[in-house]
Write a protein that holds these residues in place. Sequence first.
Motif, short mmCIF file in Angstrom:
data_model
loop_
_atom_site.label_atom_id
_atom_site.label_comp_id
_atom_site.label_asym_id
_atom_site.label_seq_id
_atom_site.Cartn_x
_atom_site.Cartn_y
_atom_site.Cartn_z
N ASP A 85 0.82 -1.20 0.00
CA ASP A 85 0.00 0.00 0.00
C ASP A 85 0.86 1.26 0.00
O ASP A 85 0.59 2.21 -0.74
CB ASP A 85 -0.93 -0.01 1.21
CG ASP A 85 -1.90 1.16 1.18
OD1 ASP A 85 -2.59 1.35 0.16
OD2 ASP A 85 -1.97 1.87 2.21
N SER A 86 1.93 1.27 0.81
CA SER A 86 2.77 2.47 0.86
C SER A 86 3.53 2.67 -0.46
O SER A 86 3.70 3.80 -0.91
CB SER A 86 3.75 2.40 2.03
OG SER A 86 4.73 1.44 1.83
N ILE A 87 3.94 1.57 -1.10
CA ILE A 87 4.60 1.67 -2.40
C ILE A 87 3.64 2.27 -3.44
O ILE A 87 3.99 3.18 -4.20
CB ILE A 87 5.11 0.30 -2.87
CG1 ILE A 87 6.25 -0.17 -1.98
CG2 ILE A 87 5.55 0.34 -4.34
CD1 ILE A 87 6.64 -1.64 -2.16
N LEU A 88 2.40 1.75 -3.46
CA LEU A 88 1.41 2.27 -4.41
C LEU A 88 1.07 3.74 -4.12
O LEU A 88 0.93 4.54 -5.03
CB LEU A 88 0.15 1.41 -4.36
CG LEU A 88 0.30 -0.01 -4.91
CD1 LEU A 88 -0.95 -0.82 -4.64
CD2 LEU A 88 0.61 0.02 -6.40
N HIS A 89 0.98 4.07 -2.85
CA HIS A 89 0.69 5.45 -2.46
C HIS A 89 1.79 6.40 -2.92
O HIS A 89 1.51 7.45 -3.51
CB HIS A 89 0.50 5.56 -0.95
CG HIS A 89 0.28 6.94 -0.47
ND1 HIS A 89 -0.92 7.59 -0.64
CD2 HIS A 89 1.10 7.82 0.14
CE1 HIS A 89 -0.83 8.81 -0.14
NE2 HIS A 89 0.39 8.98 0.35
N GLU A 90 3.05 6.02 -2.67
CA GLU A 90 4.17 6.86 -3.09
C GLU A 90 4.18 7.03 -4.61
O GLU A 90 4.42 8.13 -5.12
CB GLU A 90 5.49 6.25 -2.62
CG GLU A 90 5.73 6.42 -1.15
CD GLU A 90 7.07 5.83 -0.70
OE1 GLU A 90 7.97 5.66 -1.54
OE2 GLU A 90 7.19 5.56 0.51
N TYR A 91 3.87 5.97 -5.34
CA TYR A 91 3.85 6.04 -6.80
C TYR A 91 2.72 6.96 -7.26
O TYR A 91 2.90 7.81 -8.13
CB TYR A 91 3.66 4.65 -7.40
CG TYR A 91 3.66 4.66 -8.90
CD1 TYR A 91 4.87 4.67 -9.61
CD2 TYR A 91 2.47 4.66 -9.63
CE1 TYR A 91 4.88 4.68 -10.99
CE2 TYR A 91 2.48 4.69 -11.01
CZ TYR A 91 3.69 4.68 -11.68
OH TYR A 91 3.70 4.71 -13.05
#
Length: 94
Positions: A85-91
């Motif tokens: 989730d944090s990876i997708l959010h940062e992207y």
Amino acid sequence: MTGKTEPQPIFDSEEERAEFEFHDSDEWVSVENFDEQRRRLELAARQMLEGSARQQISISISERDLARLKTRAAEKGIPYETLIDSILHEYAEA
């Protein structure tokens, strides 16, 4: 008394020995990139608290990628879903 000693563990590598000693000790350990890790954990905590505006999805991912993500999440001490989730959010925010 027979004077028996506890059997000593056998390690396959120096890394395995070091990990065993780390988990067996009660000492504090320095964390590399403390500020970055703290930022990621704070982001994960905020995202969990904002749960009402979230939508659950289902995706397919290769077993190899998922295993790597689970390992990275374990190293950070967070659930792998939170890491994804944090990876997708940062992207999405970039």
